[in-house]
Enzyme design. Sequence first.
Site, PDB file in Angstrom:
ATOM      1  N   LYS A 185       4.464  50.427  59.467  1.00 45.69           N
ATOM      2  CA  LYS A 185       5.781  51.001  59.761  1.00 45.69           C
ATOM      3  C   LYS A 185       5.835  51.354  61.241  1.00 45.69           C
ATOM      4  O   LYS A 185       5.007  52.112  61.738  1.00 45.69           O
ATOM      5  CB  LYS A 185       6.008  52.266  58.925  1.00 45.69           C
ATOM      6  N   ASP A 220      12.665  58.307  65.043  1.00 45.02           N
ATOM      7  CA  ASP A 220      13.385  58.520  63.788  1.00 45.02           C
ATOM      8  C   ASP A 220      14.226  59.782  63.863  1.00 45.02           C
ATOM      9  O   ASP A 220      13.719  60.897  63.695  1.00 45.02           O
ATOM     10  CB  ASP A 220      12.401  58.609  62.621  1.00 45.02           C
ATOM     11  N   LYS A 224      18.123  64.430  60.724  1.00 49.58           N
ATOM     12  CA  LYS A 224      17.103  65.440  60.462  1.00 49.58           C
ATOM     13  C   LYS A 224      17.570  66.801  60.975  1.00 49.58           C
ATOM     14  O   LYS A 224      18.261  66.882  61.993  1.00 49.58           O
ATOM     15  CB  LYS A 224      15.794  65.062  61.169  1.00 49.58           C
ATOM     16  N   GLU A 271      14.090  55.520  55.744  1.00 50.29           N
ATOM     17  CA  GLU A 271      14.235  54.216  56.407  1.00 50.29           C
ATOM     18  C   GLU A 271      12.945  53.415  56.475  1.00 50.29           C
ATOM     19  O   GLU A 271      12.958  52.188  56.532  1.00 50.29           O
ATOM     20  CB  GLU A 271      14.802  54.399  57.813  1.00 50.29           C
ATOM     21  N   ARG A 311      10.662  52.796  54.308  1.00 48.10           N
ATOM     22  CA  ARG A 311      10.457  51.899  53.174  1.00 48.10           C
ATOM     23  C   ARG A 311      11.335  50.654  53.273  1.00 48.10           C
ATOM     24  O   ARG A 311      10.992  49.599  52.727  1.00 48.10           O
ATOM     25  CB  ARG A 311      10.707  52.651  51.865  1.00 48.10           C
TER      26      ARG A 311
END
Length: 510
Positions: free
Chosen positions: A272, A277, A284, A356, A358
């Site tokens: 990954k 992120d 978040k 995200e 996954r």
Amino acid sequence: MTALTLSTSSATTLRADAVVVGVAKGAKGPVVALGAEAIDKAFDGKLAAVLETLGASGGEGEVTKLPSASGIKAPVVLAVGLGDAPAKGEDFDAETLRRAAGSAARALTGTKKAAFALPLADIESAAAVAEGALLGAYAFTAYRGGDGKAAKGEAGKNAPLAEVALLGGKPRDKAYKAAIERAEALAAEVNRARDLVNIPSNDLTPKSFAAQAQAAAKEFGLSIEVLDEKALAKGGYGGLIGVGQGSENPPRLVKIAYRHSKASKTLALVGKGITYDSGGISLKPAGHNETMKCDMSGAAAVFAAVVAAARLGLKVNVTGWLALAENMPSGSATRPGDVLRMYSGKTVEVLNTDAEGRLVLADALTRASEEKPDAIVDVATLTGAMVLALGNRTFGIMANDDAFRASLHEISQEVGEQSWPMPMPVELRKGMDSPIADIANMGERAGGGLVAGLFLQEFVGEGITWAHLDIAGPAFHEGAPYGYTHKGGTGSAVRTLVRLAERTAAGDLG
């Protein structure tokens, strides 16, 4: 990278800025460990008493500096704690030595040369001391002074301890030399992964990450293929495109491969690589964004492991898949409720854009499966749920094969990386049922780390042995340094992946 030299000199006669010795906890106070006999003799056999006077107990990781005695060339003696003294006839385990050497190396910041006279009972202990010292000597200083640009050279080149002289081994022994060379290569690649994790997201984008992989491929003779956003869209990589479409830095899928002419097995490693992120539209909360440059730690580990396999010349084929994207909110970002068509052809309802990792891994797992490897291992900072379950130093292992999961757990313990095998309860799959798509990217909140593993399993090719390492806890260390672990990127899972490749080359895939 800190230089490592092998020496047959005495700890008292070698010219160095400091000499490192081990001290253990005995029944009646600190006990000087093997390797320090000459130093202890220079203190008239009273080194343990002097250390006790200074407050040393021999506890693990404890560091005590004192001026040298007459007859010792190095001006400083550094005693590092090894913990409880082993029973008669037994030796310190490799991880104890690795951490002690790391603690000593960290304590010698600013030192040009240090001699390590720690207990070396065999080749394994010598390699552990070498590895720990090189990992402990790491420093990320690319953004302190200078031109402010990210380091482009060899990983760890700015380490504060310039040279480690390892005493007490057998430098002319071929097996011994090979073990030390392995430790050097392994430490260099762990430090490469650390560097990548520590680079801020404004300098490490999917494109620049891919460029680093291209440079390494050229240097080490690896094959490489980079799919840009146009190729990804044309190929139907809906997960990567969906996650990356909200950012001005478009996604990439990198295939970097090492091949050996005599290999009979092939490993596929999938990482990954979310270079930042934000959570996307499912933003978040405050306080959770500051360290999200580390969300590409899995891709960093995979990249480093492939290079390590090449450096070590392992008789196994290793292919790394780096699923790189930046997850940002914007007018073009994927929204909660959108449906993505993945590379596999399956559709995914996106219920939370912060789930995200996954999605990008799903595309990479399907692509990796097409090449029919003997096993696939994916590595990801995937879920906060895994951190809640296992803490900040242990990663979780899930797999579709119990023996493979057990083997990876054994390997991680062997190399000094804490892990724990986790189940994949089939009843949790139902929570990801979607009324409009084949699967949703979220399921039950309870057992969220296990749900994520079940999601990934859906995209692994039929009949392929697969495991998932959730390194969300240990990938980025925010607390006080310890052993050979510094603040920031840790290089988690690199050593486990390399040892897996070595075992596979030896015919033991587990």
